[in-house]
Motif scaffolding. Sequence first.
Motif, PDB file in Angstrom:
ATOM      1  N   HIS A   1     -45.719 -12.953  22.311  1.00 37.23           N
ATOM      2  CA  HIS A   1     -45.106 -12.666  23.604  1.00 37.23           C
ATOM      3  C   HIS A   1     -45.588 -13.627  24.679  1.00 37.23           C
ATOM      4  CE1 HIS A   1     -44.599 -10.480  27.465  1.00 37.23           C
ATOM      5  NE2 HIS A   1     -43.404 -10.241  26.933  1.00 37.23           N
TER       6      HIS A   1
ATOM      7  N   CYS B   1     -45.752  -5.268  30.583  1.00 37.97           N
ATOM      8  CA  CYS B   1     -44.468  -5.637  29.979  1.00 37.97           C
ATOM      9  C   CYS B   1     -43.334  -4.796  30.549  1.00 37.97           C
ATOM     10  CB  CYS B   1     -44.532  -5.480  28.467  1.00 37.97           C
ATOM     11  SG  CYS B   1     -45.499  -6.751  27.615  1.00 37.97           S
TER      12      CYS B   1
ATOM     13  N   TYR C   1     -35.735 -16.045  24.514  1.00 41.80           N
ATOM     14  CA  TYR C   1     -36.502 -15.063  25.271  1.00 41.80           C
ATOM     15  C   TYR C   1     -35.971 -14.959  26.708  1.00 41.80           C
ATOM     16  CZ  TYR C   1     -40.184 -13.021  28.070  1.00 41.80           C
ATOM     17  OH  TYR C   1     -40.868 -12.240  28.962  1.00 41.80           O
TER      18      TYR C   1
ATOM     19  N   TRP D   1     -32.855 -12.921  26.836  1.00 42.20           N
ATOM     20  CA  TRP D   1     -33.005 -11.516  26.474  1.00 42.20           C
ATOM     21  C   TRP D   1     -34.323 -10.931  27.002  1.00 42.20           C
ATOM     22  CZ3 TRP D   1     -29.144  -8.886  23.948  1.00 42.20           C
ATOM     23  CH2 TRP D   1     -28.115  -9.668  23.425  1.00 42.20           C
TER      24      TRP D   1
ATOM     25  N   TRP E   1     -34.847  -7.082  27.492  1.00 41.25           N
ATOM     26  CA  TRP E   1     -34.870  -6.329  26.242  1.00 41.25           C
ATOM     27  C   TRP E   1     -36.144  -6.604  25.450  1.00 41.25           C
ATOM     28  CZ3 TRP E   1     -31.489  -2.535  25.443  1.00 41.25           C
ATOM     29  CH2 TRP E   1     -30.295  -2.552  26.159  1.00 41.25           C
ATOM     30  N   ILE E   2     -36.549  -7.872  25.412  1.00 40.36           N
ATOM     31  CA  ILE E   2     -37.755  -8.221  24.655  1.00 40.36           C
ATOM     32  C   ILE E   2     -38.997  -7.645  25.323  1.00 40.36           C
ATOM     33  CG2 ILE E   2     -39.224 -10.135  23.885  1.00 40.36           C
ATOM     34  CD1 ILE E   2     -36.646 -11.781  23.528  1.00 40.36           C
ATOM     35  N   ASP E   3     -39.077  -7.774  26.647  1.00 38.09           N
ATOM     36  CA  ASP E   3     -40.221  -7.193  27.353  1.00 38.09           C
ATOM     37  C   ASP E   3     -40.246  -5.675  27.192  1.00 38.09           C
ATOM     38  OD1 ASP E   3     -41.177  -9.604  28.194  1.00 38.09           O
ATOM     39  OD2 ASP E   3     -40.373  -9.479  30.228  1.00 38.09           O
ATOM     40  N   GLY E   4     -39.073  -5.055  27.239  1.00 38.86           N
ATOM     41  CA  GLY E   4     -39.006  -3.610  27.043  1.00 38.86           C
ATOM     42  C   GLY E   4     -39.455  -3.204  25.651  1.00 38.86           C
ATOM     43  N   ALA E   5     -39.032  -3.991  24.642  1.00 37.28           N
ATOM     44  CA  ALA E   5     -39.459  -3.692  23.276  1.00 37.28           C
ATOM     45  C   ALA E   5     -40.962  -3.872  23.117  1.00 37.28           C
ATOM     46  CB  ALA E   5     -38.710  -4.601  22.299  1.00 37.28           C
ATOM     47  N   CYS E   6     -41.516  -4.933  23.728  1.00 35.29           N
ATOM     48  CA  CYS E   6     -42.969  -5.151  23.661  1.00 35.29           C
ATOM     49  C   CYS E   6     -43.707  -4.014  24.358  1.00 35.29           C
ATOM     50  CB  CYS E   6     -43.329  -6.491  24.298  1.00 35.29           C
ATOM     51  SG  CYS E   6     -42.858  -7.924  23.306  1.00 35.29           S
TER      52      CYS E   6
ATOM     53  N   ALA F   1     -42.730  -0.946  24.614  1.00 33.61           N
ATOM     54  CA  ALA F   1     -42.677   0.225  23.744  1.00 33.61           C
ATOM     55  C   ALA F   1     -43.654   0.094  22.578  1.00 33.61           C
ATOM     56  CB  ALA F   1     -41.253   0.418  23.220  1.00 33.61           C
ATOM     57  N   LEU F   2     -43.748  -1.106  22.006  1.00 31.69           N
ATOM     58  CA  LEU F   2     -44.649  -1.310  20.870  1.00 31.69           C
ATOM     59  C   LEU F   2     -46.110  -1.209  21.298  1.00 31.69           C
ATOM     60  CD1 LEU F   2     -42.761  -4.226  19.083  1.00 31.69           C
ATOM     61  CD2 LEU F   2     -43.050  -1.885  18.233  1.00 31.69           C
TER      62      LEU F   2
END
Length: 201
Positions: free
Chosen positions: A28, A89, A174, A177, A180-185, A187-188
């Motif tokens: 990231h 994130c 990146y 998107w 979406w990528i920051d949101g997914a990171c 969440a993870l």
Amino acid sequence: MTGALLASLAAFLVAAGSPGPATLSAAHVAMAHGRAAGLAHGMGLALGLFVWGVLAAFGLGAFIIGFAPALVALKVAGGLFLLWLAWGCGRRALGTEAATSTGPSQRFFRRGVLLNLANPKAIFAWLSVIAVGMPETPDRMFVVTATLACGALGVAIYAAIAVGFARPRVMSVYASWRRWIDGACAALFAGAGLKLLASRA
């Protein structure tokens, strides 16, 4: 000795290179901030991982795993740090700041060091090296060689991630998107942090 050393390196590669908070963070940072920041962050991760290797070589890693209060404290620290990363994130996912905004490399280096120092997976990576590769009665030279070799492998792993995810095409994807990528990171990281906190017992 060569066979035992190769077994140690293989065990370390699987444990340290498998997907987890450290590898996610390395990817990231490289995507969002570029190669220099990614490499600085990766070297911080490698240093934090190497510190655990030195402690494991002296038997302190097994002590921490076996001493419940120390392990609980480490899990709490790691869980809170991961939640802090998730918060950052999440703010970027909802905010409007530039995707590739940069900062001093020292900041990313410190973040990497702290992440792996507070990451219980780092201890288990080294304990897997001891369990799989170490002879029953290893001599001092073997312990030093295996620790240094695995430390160098850690540098290579995180450097490869940084260089790979800082490629212009990856950074362009990146940027397109980012939310979406920051949101997914987020969440993870949050999931990993909550999992650590829930496993305190």
